[in-house]
Design an enzyme around this catalytic site. Structure first.
Site, short mmCIF file in Angstrom:
data_model
loop_
_atom_site.label_atom_id
_atom_site.label_comp_id
_atom_site.label_asym_id
_atom_site.label_seq_id
_atom_site.Cartn_x
_atom_site.Cartn_y
_atom_site.Cartn_z
N ASP A 141 -5.77 4.36 -8.78
CA ASP A 141 -4.58 3.51 -8.85
C ASP A 141 -4.10 3.17 -7.44
O ASP A 141 -2.91 2.98 -7.19
CB ASP A 141 -3.47 4.23 -9.63
CG ASP A 141 -2.35 3.29 -10.03
OD1 ASP A 141 -1.21 3.79 -10.25
OD2 ASP A 141 -2.58 2.07 -10.10
N LYS A 144 -6.77 -1.83 -4.34
CA LYS A 144 -7.77 -2.31 -5.31
C LYS A 144 -9.13 -2.53 -4.66
O LYS A 144 -10.16 -2.41 -5.31
CB LYS A 144 -7.26 -3.57 -6.01
CG LYS A 144 -5.84 -3.39 -6.60
CD LYS A 144 -5.65 -2.05 -7.34
CE LYS A 144 -4.18 -1.70 -7.52
NZ LYS A 144 -3.97 -0.30 -7.99
N ASP A 169 -6.79 1.89 -13.09
CA ASP A 169 -5.69 0.99 -13.42
C ASP A 169 -5.94 -0.37 -12.78
O ASP A 169 -6.70 -0.49 -11.81
CB ASP A 169 -4.36 1.58 -12.90
CG ASP A 169 -3.15 0.80 -13.40
OD1 ASP A 169 -2.11 0.81 -12.73
OD2 ASP A 169 -3.25 0.16 -14.48
N ASN A 170 -5.31 -1.41 -13.31
CA ASN A 170 -5.26 -2.74 -12.67
C ASN A 170 -6.59 -3.46 -12.55
O ASN A 170 -6.79 -4.25 -11.62
CB ASN A 170 -4.63 -2.64 -11.27
CG ASN A 170 -3.33 -1.91 -11.25
OD1 ASN A 170 -3.20 -0.87 -10.62
ND2 ASN A 170 -2.35 -2.41 -11.98
N GLU A 199 2.28 -3.48 -15.99
CA GLU A 199 3.49 -2.69 -16.27
C GLU A 199 4.74 -3.57 -16.37
O GLU A 199 4.98 -4.42 -15.54
CB GLU A 199 3.69 -1.59 -15.20
CG GLU A 199 3.54 -2.04 -13.77
CD GLU A 199 2.14 -1.83 -13.23
OE1 GLU A 199 1.18 -1.87 -14.03
OE2 GLU A 199 1.99 -1.65 -12.04
C1 LIG Z 1 -5.09 7.59 -0.48
C2 LIG Z 1 -4.80 6.16 -0.50
C3 LIG Z 1 -3.76 5.68 -1.24
C4 LIG Z 1 -3.51 4.35 -1.23
C5 LIG Z 1 -2.37 3.90 -2.00
N1 LIG Z 1 -1.28 4.63 -2.19
N2 LIG Z 1 -0.47 3.92 -2.97
C6 LIG Z 1 -1.08 2.77 -3.28
C7 LIG Z 1 -0.50 1.73 -4.18
C8 LIG Z 1 -1.59 0.85 -4.75
N3 LIG Z 1 -1.18 0.19 -6.00
C9 LIG Z 1 -1.02 -1.15 -6.03
O1 LIG Z 1 -1.15 -1.83 -5.01
C10 LIG Z 1 -0.58 -1.80 -7.30
C11 LIG Z 1 -0.10 -3.11 -7.25
C12 LIG Z 1 0.34 -3.75 -8.41
C13 LIG Z 1 0.84 -5.14 -8.37
C14 LIG Z 1 1.57 -5.60 -7.26
C15 LIG Z 1 2.05 -6.90 -7.22
C16 LIG Z 1 1.81 -7.76 -8.30
F1 LIG Z 1 2.30 -9.01 -8.29
C17 LIG Z 1 1.09 -7.31 -9.41
C18 LIG Z 1 0.60 -6.02 -9.43
C19 LIG Z 1 0.29 -3.08 -9.65
C20 LIG Z 1 -0.20 -1.78 -9.69
O2 LIG Z 1 -0.26 -1.11 -10.88
C21 LIG Z 1 -0.66 -1.14 -8.54
O3 LIG Z 1 -1.16 0.14 -8.66
N4 LIG Z 1 -2.28 2.72 -2.65
C22 LIG Z 1 -4.31 3.54 -0.48
C23 LIG Z 1 -5.35 4.09 0.25
N5 LIG Z 1 -5.59 5.37 0.24
MG LIG Z 2 -1.49 0.57 -10.76
#
Ligand SMILES: Cc1cc(-c2n[nH]c(CCNC(=O)c3cc(-c4ccc(F)cc4)cc(O)c3O)n2)ccn1
Ligand SMILES: [Mg+2]
Length: 214
Positions: A141, A144, A169-170, A199
């Protein structure tokens, strides 16, 4: 100074959820995100699919990539058997600081190890740092564009065993096309798509569940 959205989400948890009650923490975040401010938690609809996969596996070792505010961390950890371990990686230190407090409010600190840093740096260090042999479940998650390289990295580091489950996810929104192409065409995985919604919205999204065949 202006508060951030994760800080406002934490305030909603501390105001509306009961300490030590994970279900009330999950509900407080869903209510906040549905009625006050959208946030990128896996959410209640996809969260129910996540719950069913966790309950089916009953995992002893879980890796979560992408903690954000700790919503899915709490959803997963509340279902884990005693002595089971969840390691969750978060890149952004501000998100991590909020997630620690959300996890603590739910009373789940014992089951969760939150690690700050990038997935690519930490995956190769899992065995030596945390005494992990293999993961029973990995919840992808995070960024991406890291799903595919990190899956290959986990294979190379011997972190997956026959039967390990990847839940991503996603896979539709924001989308992980290269990961989907790889995992669905690889003879080493059995994959299934769980159609759902982004979500708190009506936009299509879904979870891809893939079992590693070794
Ligand atoms: C250890 C490590 C950890 C990471 C890291 N840590 N935290 C994340 C968050 C990442 N999650 C997302 O970006 C995300 C985006 C959307 C979204 C956004 C905007 C929209 F319009 C539509 C959908 C929806 C979701 O459900 C998502 O999960 N990455 C990165 C690298 N290394
Ligand atoms: Mg997500």
């Amino acid at each position: 100074t202006q508060s951030t959205r994760p800080q406002r989400l934490l305030n909603a948890v501390q105001k509306n959820a009961t300490r030590g009650d994970p279900r009330s923490v999950v509900k407080a975040i869903d209510d906040f995100c549905r009625h006050k401010e959208w946030a990128m938690n896996v959410g209640d609809e996809k969260g129910c699919i996540l719950d069913s996969v966790v309950s089916e596996i009953n995992p002893a070792a879980v890796l979560e990539l992408g903690t954000y505010c700790g919503y899915s961390t709490v959803r997963i950890a509340r279902l884990l058997p005693p002595h089971a371990k969840l390691i969750t990686l978060e890149f952004n230190p501000d998100f991590a600081a909020i997630a620690r407090q959300v996890i603590a409010w739910a009373g789940l600190e014992e089951k969760v190890q939150l690690v700050e840093g990038a997935s690519g740096d930490w995956i190769p260090k899992m065995k030596e740092q945390f005494g992990i042999t293999t993961f029973d479940l990995v919840f992808l998650d995070h960024w991406k564009d890291r799903y595919l390289p990190d899956t290959k990295l986990m294979e190379e580091c011997g972190l997956l065993r026959k039967g390990s489950v990847l839940l991503a996810d996603n896979v539709i929104c924001p989308g992980t096309p290269d990961y989907l192409e790889y995992i669905r065409s690889s003879p080493r995985y059995e994959s299934r798509y769980f159609k759902s919604h982004l979500e708190y919205t009506k936009v299509e999204d879904g979870l891809e569940k893939s079992v590693f065949k070794g």
